[in-house]
Design an enzyme around this catalytic site. Structure first.
Site, PDB file in Angstrom:
ATOM      1  N   LYS A 207     -36.424 -12.123   3.982  1.00  0.00           N
ATOM      2  CA  LYS A 207     -37.245 -11.032   4.500  1.00  0.00           C
ATOM      3  C   LYS A 207     -37.311 -11.100   6.023  1.00  0.00           C
ATOM      4  O   LYS A 207     -37.694 -12.117   6.589  1.00  0.00           O
ATOM      5  CB  LYS A 207     -38.648 -11.106   3.905  1.00  0.00           C
ATOM      6  CG  LYS A 207     -38.663 -11.017   2.372  1.00  0.00           C
ATOM      7  CD  LYS A 207     -40.057 -11.052   1.801  1.00  0.00           C
ATOM      8  CE  LYS A 207     -40.747 -12.375   2.018  1.00  0.00           C
ATOM      9  NZ  LYS A 207     -42.048 -12.451   1.308  1.00  0.00           N
ATOM     10  N   THR A 240     -50.474  -5.211   7.500  1.00  0.00           N
ATOM     11  CA  THR A 240     -49.406  -5.701   6.618  1.00  0.00           C
ATOM     12  C   THR A 240     -49.918  -6.768   5.658  1.00  0.00           C
ATOM     13  O   THR A 240     -49.133  -7.547   5.119  1.00  0.00           O
ATOM     14  CB  THR A 240     -48.244  -6.270   7.449  1.00  0.00           C
ATOM     15  OG1 THR A 240     -48.746  -7.312   8.306  1.00  0.00           O
ATOM     16  CG2 THR A 240     -47.595  -5.187   8.300  1.00  0.00           C
ATOM     17  N   GLY A 242     -50.732  -8.679   2.575  1.00  0.00           N
ATOM     18  CA  GLY A 242     -50.275  -8.641   1.192  1.00  0.00           C
ATOM     19  C   GLY A 242     -48.870  -8.135   0.977  1.00  0.00           C
ATOM     20  O   GLY A 242     -48.473  -7.868  -0.160  1.00  0.00           O
ATOM     21  N   THR A 243     -48.067  -8.023   2.038  1.00  0.00           N
ATOM     22  CA  THR A 243     -46.714  -7.484   1.857  1.00  0.00           C
ATOM     23  C   THR A 243     -45.837  -8.417   1.019  1.00  0.00           C
ATOM     24  O   THR A 243     -45.009  -7.954   0.237  1.00  0.00           O
ATOM     25  CB  THR A 243     -46.038  -7.230   3.216  1.00  0.00           C
ATOM     26  OG1 THR A 243     -46.155  -8.398   4.033  1.00  0.00           O
ATOM     27  CG2 THR A 243     -46.688  -6.065   3.934  1.00  0.00           C
ATOM     28  N   GLY A 244     -46.001  -9.730   1.184  1.00  0.00           N
ATOM     29  CA  GLY A 244     -45.213 -10.668   0.385  1.00  0.00           C
ATOM     30  C   GLY A 244     -45.535 -10.578  -1.086  1.00  0.00           C
ATOM     31  O   GLY A 244     -44.634 -10.569  -1.939  1.00  0.00           O
ATOM     32  N   CYS A 245     -46.830 -10.493  -1.404  1.00  0.00           N
ATOM     33  CA  CYS A 245     -47.248 -10.326  -2.799  1.00  0.00           C
ATOM     34  C   CYS A 245     -46.681  -9.030  -3.371  1.00  0.00           C
ATOM     35  O   CYS A 245     -46.171  -8.990  -4.504  1.00  0.00           O
ATOM     36  CB  CYS A 245     -48.775 -10.287  -2.894  1.00  0.00           C
ATOM     37  SG  CYS A 245     -49.641 -11.670  -2.137  1.00  0.00           S
TER      38      CYS A 245
END
Length: 540
Positions: A207, A240, A242-245
């Protein structure tokens, strides 16, 4: 294209033992097409991250979301305040409650937190295998703070090797997993991902969101070193959280629906969610993304309410944009003013147009657009020929008729070349939008006055050129859609637009009030169809 499908069974709903209950399921034909996706993660009371974000993301991606809580986290948009870890027996009871009753098609692993929790979940997955496991290794915060002890980090490395189909680390987490320093460029990060994928025997999504480069692209790297890149532009926002979740849970869902297109779909969806995060009003820190913006956009696009072509036919409109190709006189200027008040700015702001501008438009969307445009052009040429046959003056007859052959042939050749080079299915039937648009044009040209037909076919000249000229500002030889941008922003096409404007202006100047009103309505309907035509590829 790198595929996620080789890690999945023939069907994501293949019959299997359902768990401790011993219940079995009927054949796939009796199962829902909506996959059951389980999130095993911590919580976020403000809803932006953790299982709350996972459930939103799974739903937005087309799955049915379930969750098992590993940790109760007191956090908000400013950070974590405290963490409560439930007893391991209760964690196992939660897992049993799901697996005893529901066939799980995919699992997203989020916050495990400590060695005991990691072992409990690892042992459970070993005893109850599922088709897909996407691991978001919650190890390093965006700030760079390490979230796990050394023994917990080692447990996570082993967990990934034992269970992960795909792992989705951020840049610092990838460095921890790979045992190196954080990458500073996307290419360096992809190389780290390639090395770790081979060593761990797992696919890695690299990412680029933490990097400082112009794009925030994602790359899927396989154990064999194959790489698929989903290019997405960077969004200037602090929201941004919580973008990974969100990415990992949406990816787990799409892998159960369309593994070949999972990364591209997820990356595009998340980009849209981030791009509209500032429209939310959640918290005063780093806010969440708008998980359901795409869903609302598609719901609006599917509305059957009639288009409100002009708010008030009697009041002059104040355009928000000036044309790059000027109107030929007061009558075509009136057409511009009405379109530029609403439908024209909306067209420029479409996800398809924005992605086409910056070169991040997925090839499958551009291919869909070109196939539809190839069909459209065949019917549009008939409408042009009909308008030419009705023109009262020989000069206009010749020009409209020539436009039906010379200009259309040049555009069609561009379409044929791209479609054949990219192996796109060229015989795809017309979509409902395409069919509606061409039927409107051909019937208007055939059964209405000359001026009404000429006004109806004008937007495909004028608005197309305006789009091309706006996008040409970002065009360069290495742009993936350079040929398209060069044609519609080029001199030959803009010269044709000026000829069309002159013909329409001349016809409107001698028309009756009734003919002018009908011409404005036909022009506006065509403008709205142009907007829908551009937008339809991003609705797939």
């Amino acid at each position: 294209m790198v595929s996620l499908s080789d890690s999945l069974p023939t069907s994501a709903h293949a019959s299997s033992d359902a768990g401790a209950s011993g219940a079995t399921f009927e054949a796939d034909s009796q199962r829902s097409a909506i996959p059951n996706i389980l999130s095993i993660a911590g919580t976020d009371p403000t809803g932006g991250a953790g299982i709350q974000a996972d459930l939103k993301s799974i739903s937005a991606a087309g799955g049915y979301g379930m969750c098992v809580v590993t940790a109760l986290v007191a956090q908000n948009t400013h950070g974590v305040r405290s963490i409560h870890v439930p007893p391991q027996d209760f964690l196992k009871e939660q897992l049993d409650a799901v697996v005893d009753d529901v066939e799980v098609d995919g699992v997203k692993i989020g916050m495990l937190g400590d060695v005991d929790t990691t072992k409990t979940v690892s042992d459970y997955l070993a005893a109850h295998p599922v088709p897909t496991v996407v691991v978001d290794p919650v190890m390093v915060a965006t700030s760079g703070d390490r979230l796990l002890t050394e023994d917990a980090e080692e447990a996570m490395r082993q967990f990934v090797k034992d269970h992960a189909t795909v792992v989705t680390p951020n840049i610092p987490e990838l460095a921890v997993l790979a045992g190196t320093t954080p990458a500073e460029t996307f290419d360096e990060a992809v190389e780290q991902g390639r090395g770790y994928a081979k060593a761990a025997g797992v696919k890695v999504v690299v990412k680029g969101g933490h990097l400082e480069e112009g794009y925030a692209s994602n790359a899927l790297v396989t154990q064999e070193g194959e790489t698929e890149v989903a290019r997405v532009p960077r969004v200037d926002t602090k929201n941004t959280h919580g973008t990974g979740c969100s990415l990992s849970s949406a990816l787990a869902t799409r892998m159960a629906i369309d593994p070949d297109g999972a990364l591209a779909w997820t990356s595009s969806w998340l980009h849209e969610a981030i791009a509209h995060a500032d429209d939310l009003n959640v918290g005063s820190g780093h806010g969440p993304v708008d998980h359901f913006h795409r869903s609302r956009r598609l719901a609006a696009a599917g509305s059957t309410r009639p288009w409100k072509l002009i708010d008030d036919w009697t009041t002059p409109s104040t355009p928000s944009l000036e044309p790059k190709i000027p109107a030929a006189g007061p009558f075509t200027r009136e057409l511009w003013d009405k379109a530029a008040n609403k439908v024209w700015p909306e067209t420029l702001n479409l996800p398809f147009i924005r992605a086409l501008r910056d070169g991040t438009l997925p090839e499958e969307q551009f291919g869909f657009y070109l196939v539809q445009d190839a069909y459209y052009l065949r019917e549009y040429s008939r409408a042009l020929a009909t308008v030419g046959a009705k023109a009262p003056e020989a000069e206009d007859q010749v020009w409209w008729t020539q436009s039906a052959t010379v200009a259309i042939e040049a555009e069609s050749e561009l379409h044929r070349n791209w479609i054949s080079q990219h192996h796109v299915e060229a015989d795809t039937p017309p979509s409902p939008v395409t069919l509606g648009y061409v039927n409107m044009l051909t019937s208007t040209a055939a059964f209405s006055d000359y001026i009404v037909g000429a006004a109806a076919v004008l937007p495909c000249f004028w608005l197309y050129a305006e789009v091309g000229l706006h996008l040409a500002e970002n065009n360069h030889p290495d742009h993936p859609y350079n040929a398209w941008l060069s044609m519609y922003g080029g001199d030959d096409f803009t010269d044709a637009v000026r000829m069309a404007l002159n013909s329409v202006e001349k016809a409107l100047s001698s028309a009756s009030e009734k003919q002018r009103a009908d011409a404005v309505e036909a022009f506006m309907y065509a403008c709205y169809y142009e907007r829908e035509f551009f937008d339809q590829a991003s609705r797939n």
